[in-house]
Design a protein around this motif. Structure first.
Motif, PDB file in Angstrom:
ATOM      1  N   HIS A  37       5.180   0.678  13.144  1.00  0.00           N
ATOM      2  CA  HIS A  37       4.187   1.113  14.137  1.00  0.00           C
ATOM      3  C   HIS A  37       2.911   0.280  14.012  1.00  0.00           C
ATOM      4  N   ARG A  38       2.417  -0.172  15.138  1.00  0.00           N
ATOM      5  CA  ARG A  38       1.198  -0.984  15.164  1.00  0.00           C
ATOM      6  C   ARG A  38       0.006  -0.106  15.560  1.00  0.00           C
ATOM      7  N   ALA A  39      -1.151  -0.456  15.048  1.00  0.00           N
ATOM      8  CA  ALA A  39      -2.364   0.325  15.305  1.00  0.00           C
ATOM      9  C   ALA A  39      -2.739   0.241  16.785  1.00  0.00           C
ATOM     10  N   VAL A  51       0.152  -4.062  11.810  1.00  0.00           N
ATOM     11  CA  VAL A  51       1.088  -3.043  11.341  1.00  0.00           C
ATOM     12  C   VAL A  51       0.284  -1.958  10.632  1.00  0.00           C
ATOM     13  N   LEU A  52       0.403  -0.726  11.113  1.00  0.00           N
ATOM     14  CA  LEU A  52      -0.316   0.405  10.531  1.00  0.00           C
ATOM     15  C   LEU A  52       0.595   1.195   9.603  1.00  0.00           C
ATOM     16  N   THR A  53       1.782   1.555  10.096  1.00  0.00           N
ATOM     17  CA  THR A  53       2.733   2.311   9.277  1.00  0.00           C
ATOM     18  C   THR A  53       4.138   1.748   9.434  1.00  0.00           C
ATOM     19  N   VAL A  54       4.943   1.958   8.401  1.00  0.00           N
ATOM     20  CA  VAL A  54       6.339   1.536   8.402  1.00  0.00           C
ATOM     21  C   VAL A  54       7.170   2.703   7.883  1.00  0.00           C
ATOM     22  N   GLY A  65       5.155   3.872   4.725  1.00  0.00           N
ATOM     23  CA  GLY A  65       4.191   2.941   4.162  1.00  0.00           C
ATOM     24  C   GLY A  65       2.989   2.870   5.079  1.00  0.00           C
ATOM     25  N   LEU A  66       1.818   3.093   4.540  1.00  0.00           N
ATOM     26  CA  LEU A  66       0.576   3.069   5.293  1.00  0.00           C
ATOM     27  C   LEU A  66      -0.263   1.881   4.840  1.00  0.00           C
ATOM     28  N   ASN A  67      -0.581   0.987   5.764  1.00  0.00           N
ATOM     29  CA  ASN A  67      -1.465  -0.136   5.449  1.00  0.00           C
ATOM     30  C   ASN A  67      -2.903   0.350   5.550  1.00  0.00           C
ATOM     31  N   GLY A  68      -3.337   1.041   4.509  1.00  0.00           N
ATOM     32  CA  GLY A  68      -4.649   1.671   4.520  1.00  0.00           C
ATOM     33  C   GLY A  68      -5.764   0.806   3.986  1.00  0.00           C
TER      34      GLY A  68
END
Length: 161
Positions: A37-39, A51-54, A65-68
């Protein structure tokens, strides 16, 4: 649309969630990468379209996975414990993690290059350190305490005395 898992492990990454998920899917059985999922807009550690979450699965366990961003680091307080059947399987997982930028620790623990902790634990080790004979369990435990990657033959020899 599939129903999401009732309980999912959310793992925080600094922009590495997709790479980590793909590495886990390639390395471990019953693992896969699902939706990426893209932001929809800018956020503190990224921009719209990043990419925000996978969504991924590691050995049957649903994860997100959260790209925080860099603000939160993994710690040994959370780890995946992988039960292995033999030395070949133990070495395969250990070497995959270490060989992909990870680092060794003690007693079968290691960290992947994203800082996530893994315990690569042969079933023989768990049987040995819980042996009903306290002396055998102690010998196996003492042997384990000297190891990084677990050497099954040495654990079995220590258990026997």
């Amino acid at each position: 649309m599939t129903q999401p898992a009732k309980n999912t492990i959310c793992l925080w990454y600094d922009r590495g969630a997709e790479d980590a998920a793909r590495f886990y899917a390639k390395t471990f059985p019953n693992s896969s990468v699902g939706a990426v999922h893209r932001a929809p807009g800018d956020y503190p550690s990224g921009k719209k379209g990043d990419v925000l979450t996978v969504e991924f699965t590691v050995m049957g366990i649903p994860c997100l996975g959260l790209n925080g961003g860099p603000g939160v680091k993994h710690s040994d307080a959370f780890s995946f414990q992988v039960s292995t059947a033999d030395q070949a399987e133990t070495d395969r997982y250990w070497n995959a993690i270490i060989g992909n930028g990870g680092e060794e620790s003690a007693c079968g623990w290691c960290k992947d290059k994203w800082g996530l902790s893994w315990q690569i634990t042969p079933r023989v080790l768990m049987q040995a350190i819980t042996d009903p004979d306290p002396a055998a369990a102690k010998r196996a435990f003492d042997a384990m305490m000297q190891m990084k990657n677990i050497d099954i033959a040495k654990i079995e020899a220590a258990r026997r005395g």
